[in-house]
Design an enzyme around this catalytic site. Structure first.
Site, PDB file in Angstrom:
ATOM      1  N   HIS A 135       0.867  -1.183   0.000  1.00 35.11           N
ATOM      2  CA  HIS A 135       0.000   0.000   0.000  1.00 35.11           C
ATOM      3  C   HIS A 135       0.903   1.231   0.000  1.00 35.11           C
ATOM      4  CE1 HIS A 135      -2.687   3.016   1.854  1.00 35.11           C
ATOM      5  NE2 HIS A 135      -3.696   2.252   1.489  1.00 35.11           N
ATOM      6  N   ASP A 212       2.886  -4.798   8.264  1.00 36.51           N
ATOM      7  CA  ASP A 212       1.667  -4.022   8.051  1.00 36.51           C
ATOM      8  C   ASP A 212       0.486  -4.988   8.153  1.00 36.51           C
ATOM      9  OD1 ASP A 212      -0.563  -2.805   7.037  1.00 36.51           O
ATOM     10  OD2 ASP A 212       0.408  -1.950   5.267  1.00 36.51           O
ATOM     11  N   CYS A 376      -4.836   2.517  -3.667  1.00 37.82           N
ATOM     12  CA  CYS A 376      -3.581   3.031  -3.079  1.00 37.82           C
ATOM     13  C   CYS A 376      -2.440   2.040  -3.278  1.00 37.82           C
ATOM     14  CB  CYS A 376      -3.745   3.370  -1.597  1.00 37.82           C
ATOM     15  SG  CYS A 376      -5.001   4.595  -1.297  1.00 37.82           S
TER      16      CYS A 376
HETATM   17  N1  C6P Z   1      -6.299   0.669   2.986  1.00 34.65           N
HETATM   18  C1  C6P Z   1      -8.181   0.324   1.474  1.00 34.65           C
HETATM   19  O1  C6P Z   1      -9.266   0.635   0.984  1.00 34.65           O
HETATM   20  P1  C6P Z   1      -4.848   3.965   7.198  1.00 34.65           P
HETATM   21  O2  C6P Z   1      -5.358   4.814   6.078  1.00 34.65           O
HETATM   22  O3  C6P Z   1      -3.669   4.554   7.893  1.00 34.65           O
HETATM   23  O4  C6P Z   1      -5.933   3.513   8.139  1.00 34.65           O
HETATM   24  O5  C6P Z   1      -4.353   2.583   6.517  1.00 34.65           O
HETATM   25  C2  C6P Z   1      -3.418   2.606   5.479  1.00 34.65           C
HETATM   26  C3  C6P Z   1      -3.233   1.223   4.952  1.00 34.65           C
HETATM   27  C4  C6P Z   1      -2.005   0.612   5.118  1.00 34.65           C
HETATM   28  N2  C6P Z   1      -1.800  -0.648   4.720  1.00 34.65           N
HETATM   29  C5  C6P Z   1      -2.757  -1.375   4.129  1.00 34.65           C
HETATM   30  C6  C6P Z   1      -2.484  -2.783   3.728  1.00 34.65           C
HETATM   31  C7  C6P Z   1      -4.013  -0.809   3.924  1.00 34.65           C
HETATM   32  O6  C6P Z   1      -4.972  -1.528   3.359  1.00 34.65           O
HETATM   33  C8  C6P Z   1      -4.255   0.529   4.325  1.00 34.65           C
HETATM   34  C9  C6P Z   1      -5.576   1.197   4.047  1.00 34.65           C
HETATM   35  C10 C6P Z   1      -7.631   1.122   2.635  1.00 34.65           C
HETATM   36  O7  C6P Z   1      -7.541  -0.627   1.060  1.00 34.65           O
HETATM   37  C11 C6P Z   1      -7.720   2.591   2.373  1.00 34.65           C
HETATM   38  S1  C6P Z   1      -6.636   3.126   1.101  1.00 34.65           S
END
Ligand code: C6P
Length: 418
Positions: A135, A212, A376
């Site tokens: 991501h 992650d 993303c």
């Molecule tokens: N993915 C999706 O629709 P945050 O935004 O900090 O809560 O998470 C970021 C993030 C980091 N790693 C992974 C593997 C993720 O899936 C995500 C967030 C969401 O897939 C929003 S882009």
């Protein structure tokens, strides 16, 4: 070419999960006149009544700042916040509460590791190792770090099915690698990485690891001691808790050596104009007033999840994903993107002649919420030869009727864009 058969029995729903669906008030609403079918859980999960009630109770009865006041409300809020930390310690099997840092989410957790752990010890020519399926939250902070320091970002390759090339990953680990940071479950295509082997390989070379867990923590049991990762990050809102709260787990010995991430109140021991000394972890990394209600909501979400059991959830979701995969494969013009041996959470696909945003819009008219776009993960999309996909992402409260509604809506898309 003939489409594969779609004959598969819908998975049996354990009683406990059948009942749990009732706990999510939002699932009772309609969208565009149709019952909501929520399949965007990878973006954010819905909240059970237990979490909503806890937030309501907190703001109605205890709301106050923490670690500061001697008055009763502050004492109660402080103890609720610290109890939340303890719940997370137990939930992920950390050694003690000082290893749990509250952040805004996975993104902030990764940035914290970049600034406070890696940056002070990295030099030009050193390396950070990630994978091709990360991501952006696990790419961009490292690119920024490399720009600041002259370090080099190394990327372990994946194959056309979206599976990691484990041997290549191992070969990229060297004495120059200051951190290996990788995703457990891909948000975009649902591939489950062989993280135990990746962590073991990194350890063998003396390379610290950051996992992650944004897309695994809600789907399977996790234990940081068993995994032996050095850091682990996740977001509350993807595990049935509020937005704006997340967790960074770090081994205490590493946290002890790390510099603060942000400066401000509550993270200092003493301040004078000549200099400042800092508290021990975790306070050192929690400058300012934190998201107190968020932490308390996260505790409620984890308590709720544990009352169901992640083993039950993992077993059921695996069956549901199999059911969905077979049904989706049989739709004319639909191609699943990424075919990993092990999948959790999400299935991504493209439809002949239809852009994923059009697919998303049509599905919305049928009450079906999915995500379309690059998720993303632009480098991953490029590697798999697509610019965007439609992604259905699941939670334990989804059932085969949700899948059937998705499938019949997609059949309409297929006819429309024939
Ligand atoms: N993915 C999706 O629709 P945050 O935004 O900090 O809560 O998470 C970021 C993030 C980091 N790693 C992974 C593997 C993720 O899936 C995500 C967030 C969401 O897939 C929003 S882009």
């Amino acid at each position: 070419m003939a489409k594969p058969s779609n004959t598969i029995q819908p998975p049996a729903i354990p009683d406990i999960l059948q009942k749990a669906r009732e706990d999510f008030p939002i699932l009772k609403r309609t969208v565009n006149g149709k019952p909501l079918v929520y399949l965007d859980n990878g973006a954010s999960t819905q909240k059970p009544q237990a979490v909503i009630d806890v937030l309501n109770r907190y703001y109605s009865n205890e709301n106050s700042n923490i670690h500061r006041g001697v008055h009763l409300l502050s004492v109660e809020a402080t103890s609720a916040y610290e109890e939340a930390r303890h719940t997370i310690t137990d939930f992920i099997g950390a050694n003690d509460d000082s290893e749990i840092i509250f952040t805004r989410g996975t993104t902030e957790s990764v940035n914290l590791v970049a600034h406070s752990f890696v940056e002070p010890q990295i030099q030009a020519g050193d390396e950070i190792l990630i994978t091709h399926m990360e991501h952006h939250a696990n790419i961009v902070p490292w690119q920024l770090l490399c720009e600041r320091t002259g370090a080099i970002l190394k990327v372990a390759p994946i194959d056309e099915n979206g599976a990691l090339d484990l041997e290549a990953f191992k070969n990229l680990l060297s004495e120059k690698t200051k951190l290996a940071s990788f995703v457990h479950v891909s948000n975009a295509i649902g591939v489950i990485n062989p993280v135990a082997e990746m962590i073991a390989a990194a350890k063998e070379k003396g390379v610290p690891t950051l996992l992650d867990a944004a897309q695994s923590i809600q789907h399977m049991p996790l234990n940081v001691k068993e995994l032996d990762c050095d850091f682990l990050a996740f977001s509350g809102h993807k595990i049935f808790a509020p937005t704006g709260i997340g967790v960074l787990y770090g081994k205490r010995a590493l946290l002890d050596e790390m510099r603060p991430y942000q400066g401000g109140g509550d993270m200092i021991s003493t301040v004078s104009f000549e200099g400042t000394t800092f508290k021990e972890p975790p306070s050192r990394f929690e400058a300012g007033t934190p998201h107190i209600a968020g932490a308390i909501g996260l505790k409620a979400a984890i308590d709720y999840l544990q009352s169901i059991g992640l083993e039950t959830i993992a077993r059921y979701e695996e069956e549901l994903l199999k059911y969905a995969t077979v049904q989706l494969r049989a739709i004319d013009g639909l191609r699943i993107i990424g075919n990993p041996a092990k999948r959790a959470g999400a299935i991504s696909f493209v439809m002949e002649n239809a852009h994923s945003h059009d697919v998303g819009t049509i599905l919305d008219t049928e009450g079906v919420a999915i995500r379309s776009g690059h998720h993303c993960c632009e480098p991953l999309m490029k590697r798999l030869g697509v610019s965007a996909t439609t992604r259905a992402s699941f939670s334990f409260y989804n059932n085969h009727t949700d899948v059937d509604t998705l499938v019949s809506a997609l059949k309409k898309v297929s006819i429309l864009f024939e």
